[in-house]
Design a protein around this motif. Structure first.
Motif, PDB file in Angstrom:
ATOM      1  N   ARG A 148      -7.830 -13.013   4.555  1.00 22.70           N
ATOM      2  CA  ARG A 148      -7.208 -12.298   5.669  1.00 22.70           C
ATOM      3  C   ARG A 148      -8.116 -12.232   6.888  1.00 22.70           C
ATOM      4  O   ARG A 148      -7.663 -11.917   7.986  1.00 22.70           O
ATOM      5  N   ASP A 149      -9.397 -12.482   6.698  1.00 21.13           N
ATOM      6  CA  ASP A 149     -10.363 -12.317   7.783  1.00 21.13           C
ATOM      7  C   ASP A 149     -10.928 -13.677   8.194  1.00 21.13           C
ATOM      8  O   ASP A 149     -11.784 -14.233   7.488  1.00 21.13           O
ATOM      9  N   GLY A 152     -22.260 -12.994  -6.226  1.00 21.48           N
ATOM     10  CA  GLY A 152     -22.933 -13.815  -5.219  1.00 21.48           C
ATOM     11  C   GLY A 152     -22.053 -14.060  -4.009  1.00 21.48           C
ATOM     12  O   GLY A 152     -22.521 -14.034  -2.853  1.00 21.48           O
ATOM     13  N   PHE A 153     -20.763 -14.285  -4.255  1.00 19.96           N
ATOM     14  CA  PHE A 153     -19.795 -14.496  -3.188  1.00 19.96           C
ATOM     15  C   PHE A 153     -19.742 -13.268  -2.270  1.00 19.96           C
ATOM     16  O   PHE A 153     -19.762 -13.384  -1.040  1.00 19.96           O
ATOM     17  N   ALA A 154     -19.688 -12.071  -2.885  1.00 15.14           N
ATOM     18  CA  ALA A 154     -19.612 -10.832  -2.104  1.00 15.14           C
ATOM     19  C   ALA A 154     -20.875 -10.621  -1.268  1.00 15.14           C
ATOM     20  O   ALA A 154     -20.803 -10.194  -0.104  1.00 15.14           O
ATOM     21  N   HIS A 155     -22.050 -10.929  -1.843  1.00 18.80           N
ATOM     22  CA  HIS A 155     -23.289 -10.756  -1.076  1.00 18.80           C
ATOM     23  C   HIS A 155     -23.369 -11.762   0.075  1.00 18.80           C
ATOM     24  O   HIS A 155     -23.891 -11.433   1.149  1.00 18.80           O
ATOM     25  N   TYR A 156     -22.867 -12.976  -0.141  1.00 20.07           N
ATOM     26  CA  TYR A 156     -22.832 -13.927   0.970  1.00 20.07           C
ATOM     27  C   TYR A 156     -21.938 -13.390   2.086  1.00 20.07           C
ATOM     28  O   TYR A 156     -22.295 -13.422   3.277  1.00 20.07           O
ATOM     29  N   ALA A 169     -13.572  -9.261  -0.250  1.00 17.58           N
ATOM     30  CA  ALA A 169     -14.580  -9.966   0.547  1.00 17.58           C
ATOM     31  C   ALA A 169     -13.923 -10.853   1.599  1.00 17.58           C
ATOM     32  O   ALA A 169     -14.356 -10.899   2.757  1.00 17.58           O
ATOM     33  N   LEU A 170     -12.859 -11.552   1.220  1.00 15.53           N
ATOM     34  CA  LEU A 170     -12.173 -12.452   2.148  1.00 15.53           C
ATOM     35  C   LEU A 170     -11.265 -11.711   3.116  1.00 15.53           C
ATOM     36  O   LEU A 170     -10.664 -12.321   4.003  1.00 15.53           O
ATOM     37  N   ALA A 171     -11.157 -10.394   2.924  1.00 18.40           N
ATOM     38  CA  ALA A 171     -10.434  -9.564   3.889  1.00 18.40           C
ATOM     39  C   ALA A 171     -11.402  -8.911   4.871  1.00 18.40           C
ATOM     40  O   ALA A 171     -11.003  -8.065   5.671  1.00 18.40           O
ATOM     41  N   GLY A 172     -12.700  -9.274   4.783  1.00 18.52           N
ATOM     42  CA  GLY A 172     -13.696  -8.711   5.689  1.00 18.52           C
ATOM     43  C   GLY A 172     -14.275  -7.403   5.222  1.00 18.52           C
ATOM     44  O   GLY A 172     -14.930  -6.699   6.003  1.00 18.52           O
TER      45      GLY A 172
END
Length: 546
Positions: free
Chosen positions: A527-528, A458-462, A427-430
């Motif tokens: 990363r994103d 929930g984090f991924a859906h955000y 998720a944090l890599a976009g």
């Protein structure tokens, strides 16, 4: 005991659902309700409350109910009722397994669109003294279920042979050996998970049934598997006796069962043998997977099992972490090359740093060094690789992180925790869509997960800008009262629900008063930049401090 349960459980439940006790017949009771929905809701609540009461009762004194429900004409005679409508309910009760609810087709038809339940069609049954056959259904309900799970659909069986290992029963008569017996179960799950030909349910989901009297067929349906492993262990005087059986929960057959009587020092050989025989029974003889590092000392193993039982991934209390630190350091001092103990100790030090319990640079560097040692000592343990990959991601060393996660999934494709952790990194890599897919795969392997899985979902859906879905997930009972409220606050803010967002942000800050957006952004394995900025934007709109 029976009389007490009638007063404290039965009578209040019947009243709450508008029913009445018609009569008590020995250890049975006849109840009447004004509607099929009332009867079904009352029956489910009764089973759940009885099971909760049984959890604190010695097994020999537990009272487990069988319930039958029917809808039909009855003859009223004063305060009593009788007739075929009553007789069918009584026959359904006698058919049911302990803890089960059986209903007629008439009941099922009345409630199927009004209550979130599943039904197992048992077909037409001939019942004693009933002229015509009755169509019978078994009710799917989760014992002790929360509202988070009540409306989950039945899980389809995977294409691969699917299996769940239930917690082994401790027959030693000593409560201190519970942890040892749980450790045997956990190790068997881990070893089976390494086989790519199997679909293996994660530990957290199978341990949800520990100490509960639930039919294995019901467990298999709830977990979406075909095969169940049950077992017991008795440890005494330097020896161990282990009984294991493999059950086809769909066909009802016992595929394999064996008893092992060995010296305690042979326990790891027994674990390997049990794993091999289960795999052979389900997918045939395969090339052996490289073995995990085994401890050289049974004392070190006992200490490690006790230590890991205290550490619930990413959700441990400071007291539990400190106790685990002591136990795991003792295990490592006895066996300095025990890779699993080193990994868990690394996890403890990282948690002490990450949760700001003892956020020293020394704890952070300790975690990295111990995790590296664990991988070097045992390259065949998937958990060593994914945890090292997680630490490398937090160090923003992306190639090393990717390499470790790839090694973990190659060694153990059924590792649900690795999938859940990888989803946040994705998720944090976009790659929000991939993150959602990963955590959903983890949830299929772990249908009754630790709360932090829902945090990751929930984090991924955000990250995917699916704010309504993020709010729904992050308000689930399993995760709501946790630091995940910051993501909930951001989601509400993105939806324009500013008052709700600021309330959740205030509740989050009451729990985590040292939080700042700047520190959070700098600490993410991201990363994103665009994804990080989206979270920052939501935090600011919710009123969280810079």
């Amino acid at each position: 005991m029976l009389k007490e349960r009638r007063v404290t459980i039965l009578q209040p439940v019947v009243r709450a659902h508008g029913g009445r006790i018609v009569k008590v017949m020995g250890d049975g009771v006849l109840l009447e309700f004004p509607s099929a929905v009332n009867a079904m809701s009352g029956a489910i609540e009764l089973q759940r409350k009885m099971q909760d009461a049984n959890a604190a009762t010695p097994e020999a004194r537990r009272i487990v109910l069988r319930i039958g429900i029917n809808l039909g004409d009855v003859v009223i005679d004063g305060g009593d009722v009788y007739g075929d409508g009553v007789n069918i309910a009584a026959r359904l009760q006698s058919l049911a397994e302990p803890g089960a609810i059986y209903v007629s087709a008439a009941i099922r038809d009345q409630v199927k669109r009004k209550l979130a339940l599943g039904f197992d069609d048992l077909g037409q049954k001939s019942l004693k003294n009933i002229a015509e056959e009755v169509h019978v259904y078994r009710v799917f309900y989760e014992p002790g279920a929360t509202k988070d799970h009540a409306d989950k659909p039945e899980l389809p069986l995977p294409a691969r042979p699917s299996i769940a290992v239930l917690p082994f029963t401790n027959l030693s008569g000593e409560a201190e050996y519970d942890v040892f017996t749980d450790g045997l179960t956990e190790d068997l799950i881990t070893d089976l998970s390494r086989n790519p030909g199997l679909f293996v349910i994660a530990r957290h989901s199978t341990f949800a049934y520990k100490g509960k009297s639930v039919d294995v067929r019901s467990i298999a349906r709830e977990l979406g598997v075909r095969y169940i492993v049950e077992g017991s262990a008795r440890r005494a005087a330097g020896r161990v006796r282990i009984n294991v059986q493999l059950i086809d929960a769909v066909g009802g057959d016992h595929l394999w069962a064996e008893r092992f009587d060995r010296n305690l020092e042979d326990i790891f050989g027994v674990q390997d043998e049990v794993t091999d025989k289960i795999v052979e029974a389900l997918v045939g003889r395969l090339a052996e997977s490289p073995s995990r590092n085994r401890p050289k000392s049974l004392e070190a193993y006992d200490l490690c099992v006790r230590g890991r039982s205290l550490v619930s991934a990413f959700n441990s209390s400071p007291e539990a972490l400190r106790e685990a630190e002591i136990l795991l350091n003792q295990a490592v001092s006895i066996d300095p090359e025990y890779a699993e103990a080193l990994r868990w100790l690394a996890f403890v030090y990282w948690q002490l740093w990450a949760q700001s319990i003892d956020p020293t640079e020394e704890n952070r560097s300790r975690a990295l060094e111990l995790a590296r040692q664990a991988v070097a000592l045992d390259e065949n343990d998937a958990a060593n690789h994914w945890f090292m990959g997680f630490l490398w991601a937090n160090e923003k060393r992306w190639p090393e992180s990717d390499e470790e996660f790839a090694a973990a999934f190659t060694l153990e494709p059924n590792n649900a925790d690795a999938l859940a952790v990888w989803s946040e990194i994705a998720a944090l890599a976009g790659r929000a869509s991939e993150a959602i897919e990963m955590i959903q795969r983890a949830l299929r392997l772990n249908p009754h997960p630790a709360g932090w899985y829902y945090w990751q979902l929930g984090f991924a859906h955000y990250a995917a800008r699916q704010y309504e879905e993020a709010v729904r997930i992050l308000r689930m009972e399993a995760i709501y009262r946790s630091p995940s409220r910051r993501i909930l606050a951001a989601s509400l803010a993105q939806l324009g629900r500013r008052d709700e967002a600021m309330r959740e942000a205030a509740l989050f800050m009451a729990m985590t008063p040292k939080f700042t957006i700047t520190h959070w952004a700098s600490a993410q394995p991201a990363r994103d930049p665009e994804t990080v900025q989206r979270f920052i934007e939501g935090y600011r709109m919710a009123g969280l401090p810079e």
